[in-house]
Design a protein around this motif. Structure first.
Motif, PDB file in Angstrom:
ATOM      1  N   LEU A  83       0.799  -1.222   0.000  1.00 14.55           N
ATOM      2  CA  LEU A  83       0.000   0.000   0.000  1.00 14.55           C
ATOM      3  C   LEU A  83       0.835   1.277   0.000  1.00 14.55           C
ATOM      4  N   PRO A  84       1.879   1.423   0.817  1.00 15.87           N
ATOM      5  CA  PRO A  84       2.643   2.672   0.767  1.00 15.87           C
ATOM      6  C   PRO A  84       3.257   2.937  -0.616  1.00 15.87           C
TER       7      PRO A  84
ATOM      8  N   VAL B 101      -2.659  19.857  -6.470  1.00 16.09           N
ATOM      9  CA  VAL B 101      -1.413  19.853  -5.696  1.00 16.09           C
ATOM     10  C   VAL B 101      -1.696  19.942  -4.198  1.00 16.09           C
ATOM     11  N   ILE B 102      -2.759  20.637  -3.830  1.00 18.75           N
ATOM     12  CA  ILE B 102      -3.099  20.781  -2.413  1.00 18.75           C
ATOM     13  C   ILE B 102      -3.758  19.511  -1.867  1.00 18.75           C
ATOM     14  N   THR B 103      -4.673  18.915  -2.625  1.00 22.77           N
ATOM     15  CA  THR B 103      -5.474  17.822  -2.071  1.00 22.77           C
ATOM     16  C   THR B 103      -4.838  16.444  -2.194  1.00 22.77           C
TER      17      THR B 103
ATOM     18  N   ARG C  59      -2.401   6.631   6.714  1.00 23.48           N
ATOM     19  CA  ARG C  59      -2.573   6.552   8.162  1.00 23.48           C
ATOM     20  C   ARG C  59      -3.719   5.606   8.529  1.00 23.48           C
ATOM     21  N   SER C  60      -4.788   5.642   7.745  1.00 16.30           N
ATOM     22  CA  SER C  60      -5.907   4.721   7.998  1.00 16.30           C
ATOM     23  C   SER C  60      -5.484   3.265   7.808  1.00 16.30           C
ATOM     24  N   ALA C  61      -4.716   3.021   6.762  1.00 18.27           N
ATOM     25  CA  ALA C  61      -4.235   1.661   6.520  1.00 18.27           C
ATOM     26  C   ALA C  61      -3.287   1.217   7.624  1.00 18.27           C
ATOM     27  N   TYR C  62      -2.457   2.111   8.103  1.00 19.44           N
ATOM     28  CA  TYR C  62      -1.528   1.788   9.183  1.00 19.44           C
ATOM     29  C   TYR C  62      -2.302   1.437  10.453  1.00 19.44           C
TER      30      TYR C  62
ATOM     31  N   GLN D 273      -1.980  10.965   2.591  1.00 19.25           N
ATOM     32  CA  GLN D 273      -1.605  10.875   4.000  1.00 19.25           C
ATOM     33  C   GLN D 273      -2.729  10.237   4.815  1.00 19.25           C
ATOM     34  N   LEU D 274      -3.956  10.646   4.560  1.00 22.33           N
ATOM     35  CA  LEU D 274      -5.089  10.084   5.294  1.00 22.33           C
ATOM     36  C   LEU D 274      -5.276   8.604   4.990  1.00 22.33           C
TER      37      LEU D 274
END
Length: 118
Positions: A36-37, A78-80, A90-93, A86-87
């Motif tokens: 996933l990463p 570029v912003i989103t 982090r959710s997968a982690y 990242q979200l």
């Protein structure tokens, strides 16, 4: 000083083709990469760069008012894109779907609450 239309056409074509190729390589990375990463990396960086190149190539071909709109589309991308990546990461982690034994650096391990036995 005006730029010859042939130069604009060639530059636009190069930007569009390079952007399309970058997006294609990102899509291949989504299919071929093992975890996933790595897939998140392939989903954000090449796709964002490819879209920006396509928007730049398109901006050369359209009127100025439409080119400003394309700049806004690129800015929002570029912003989103990094925030969403990242979200998802982090959710997968947190859900345990990311293999932690293959990580070189695990900065979230100290911030995770201790698992309680059930």
């Amino acid at each position: 000083m005006t730029v010859a239309p042939v130069v604009v056409d060639v530059l636009s074509a190069v930007l569009l083709l390079t952007g399309a190729l970058t997006c294609l390589l990102g899509a291949v990375g989504l299919v071929r990469l093992p975890d996933l990463p790595a897939r998140l990396q392939a989903a954000t960086k090449p796709q964002t760069l490819g879209l920006l190149l396509i928007l730049a190539g398109t901006a050369l071909r359209v009127p100025l008012e439409s080119a400003v709109t394309l700049v806004l589309v690129g800015l929002f991308q570029v912003i989103t894109a990094p925030v969403i990546s990242q979200l998802l990461g982090r959710s997968a982690y947190r859900s345990g779907t990311v293999r932690r034994d293959g990580m070189v650096v695990d900065e979230l391990a100290d911030k995770m609450p201790e698992e309680r036995p059930s």
